[in-house]
Scaffold this motif. Sequence first.
Motif, short mmCIF file in Angstrom:
data_model
loop_
_atom_site.label_atom_id
_atom_site.label_comp_id
_atom_site.label_asym_id
_atom_site.label_seq_id
_atom_site.Cartn_x
_atom_site.Cartn_y
_atom_site.Cartn_z
N ARG A 340 0.91 -1.16 0.08
CA ARG A 340 0.00 0.11 0.13
C ARG A 340 0.77 1.14 0.08
O ARG A 340 0.53 2.44 -0.78
N LEU A 344 1.00 4.14 -2.80
CA LEU A 344 0.94 5.56 -2.76
C LEU A 344 2.11 6.20 -2.93
O LEU A 344 1.93 7.57 -3.51
N GLU A 348 2.33 9.60 -5.88
CA GLU A 348 2.77 10.70 -5.09
C GLU A 348 3.86 11.28 -5.92
O GLU A 348 3.93 12.65 -6.46
N PHE A 399 -4.49 1.79 -2.83
CA PHE A 399 -3.75 2.82 -3.71
C PHE A 399 -4.28 3.30 -4.99
O PHE A 399 -3.88 4.10 -5.42
N ASN A 403 -5.19 7.59 -3.44
CA ASN A 403 -4.00 8.04 -3.81
C ASN A 403 -3.92 9.61 -3.62
O ASN A 403 -5.20 10.29 -3.80
N ASN A 404 -2.93 10.22 -4.00
CA ASN A 404 -2.66 11.65 -4.01
C ASN A 404 -3.52 12.39 -5.35
O ASN A 404 -4.10 13.14 -5.18
#
Length: 610
Positions: A340, A344, A348, A399, A403-404
């Motif tokens: 995970r 991520l 990112e 993720f 996510n971001n």
Amino acid sequence: MESNPPLPAPNDLAATWAFLENGIDQIMNRLEEGLSYKRYMDLYTGIYNYCTSSRMNPGFASEPLAGPGSNLNNNRGANLMGSDLYQNLQRYLERHLFTIRENSTQYMDENLLRYYTRHWEKYTTASSYVHHVFRYLNRHWVKREIDEGRKTVYDVYTLTLVSWREHMFKHVERHVMTAVLKLIERQRNGETVETGLVKSVVESFVALGLDDADSSKSTLDVYKDHFERPFVEASEVYYKKESEKFVSENSVTDYMKKAETRLSEEENRVKMYLHTSTNKPLITTCEAVLVKNHTDIMWDEFQNLLNMDKLDDLHRMYSLLSRIPEGLDPLRTRFEEHVRKAGLSAIEKIADQGGETMEPKTYVDALLEVHRKYNDMVTTAFRGEAGFVASLDKACREFVNRNNVCKSSTSKSPELLARFCDSLLRKSAKNPEEGDLEDVLNNIMTVFKYVEDKDVFQKFYSKMLAKRLVNGTSASEDAESSMISKLKEACGFEYTSKLQRMFTDMGLSKDLNDQFKDRFSTDAGDQQVDFSVLVLGTASWPLQPSTTNFIIPEEVEKTFHKFKMFYQNKHSGRKLNWLFHLSKGELKTNYLKASKTTYTFQTRHILLKN
């Protein structure tokens, strides 16, 4: 030439036994000299004559001599006379074994094992001969005694085993087992030893497992009580001491290699010279000592191995911990968290590099790269074990959806995935080859599996598919069909029913245009206009009505009205909603007389909707 003593008088017990004892002694002590068939038959006949002697059976005439294979039904004499011979044989075996036992006291360790196994093999071989010599007794007197419930009477071969157990085994088994355990410890310490000695001892212990309630049956009680139990206990002590010392002086990875080797050695040891029933108690004990007692250090080392992608060591740890209950549970939890975080972090990183605009290919490739890496790890290091597969799936679902990039909108992942599909399925100079395209579509489905809001993906995908079909920009009809088939397999028929209806409408529109052209092909003045219409179902196509005022060009107006009449005559009651903002027109012209080049001017396609 062999000289055989004469047969004794049938009713003379002392003479008969002296005659038999001489033969038995030869079999037991000098079998290598050989026993002629005549000598064998004389011994058999002596037993037969005595058992059927009329002295103990007035009026019972002696039967003609029969060989060992004959079936004599009248055995009244045998029932009366066999006891003396049987008891004399018991006493002989006791004396014989006493001598063997007394001589064993001068040996110890490996020499004792050689002495024990040599005499065991010699004794059991000779006993089988004696058993055959006493076959007549076995078939008549012994059988009658057993049938009448005499628990202390056995056939002659079983009697020899019982005698060995009572007069030899019970007196020397501790010394023998001490020697066996020393020999096995030497082998564990790396010495080359004579494993055949252990194998012979094991075979003797197994053979001595006689069922006291039924002498015709055998058990493993002697082997388990006198061999297996002390052997497993000694193994536990040995490996407890060795493992604790090794762990204190070496790394965890080195210890795992040591434990793996030791477990393999013990499994081979069972195959080489132990009874198969020992495998479970031995290996279970070794697993407890070598693995369960050291789970904490392996669990703690797991994260370091993940960080360094040590696949061989990860597999070794998996193999060891899978041997014990719940040994893999902490690993699965830590693996899920590790994957995970890796996912991520990967998103990112590309989000920081890409700024506000995110390329769909870059995004999907980043997701796939993380999945591919850890899917390979699950397959290679964890052998595709269901628990690790589940941990990988949970981590990927996290993720992919949180996510971001998804912070601004939870629909971002399905949208970017749909856009990546569109870039692959739309005509472009960058389109992959057919075989490569199929692989990429399979990869897309890998990500699609983890997308939680699949309806959002369908919404974007259907809009982009509609544009490709309306504008004729699909790279390959086969590729389009392949992708829909994959979505159908993943989500069911209902999920793709509208997408499949789009293709059906495209086919029906082609047929409709062909019929229209056939109907009006002879009309004067329409030859120069190449007119086509897409008739698409409102329920299946995500197209919005026109909001612009559109004036139909005079050149196509007549054909336009003809089509409306043609369609209404063909399908009365249907209403056509024209989407002029999606129409397209082409005008070919040669505006330079000196040039032979044809120039084409393009607008939009005429599209209608019903």
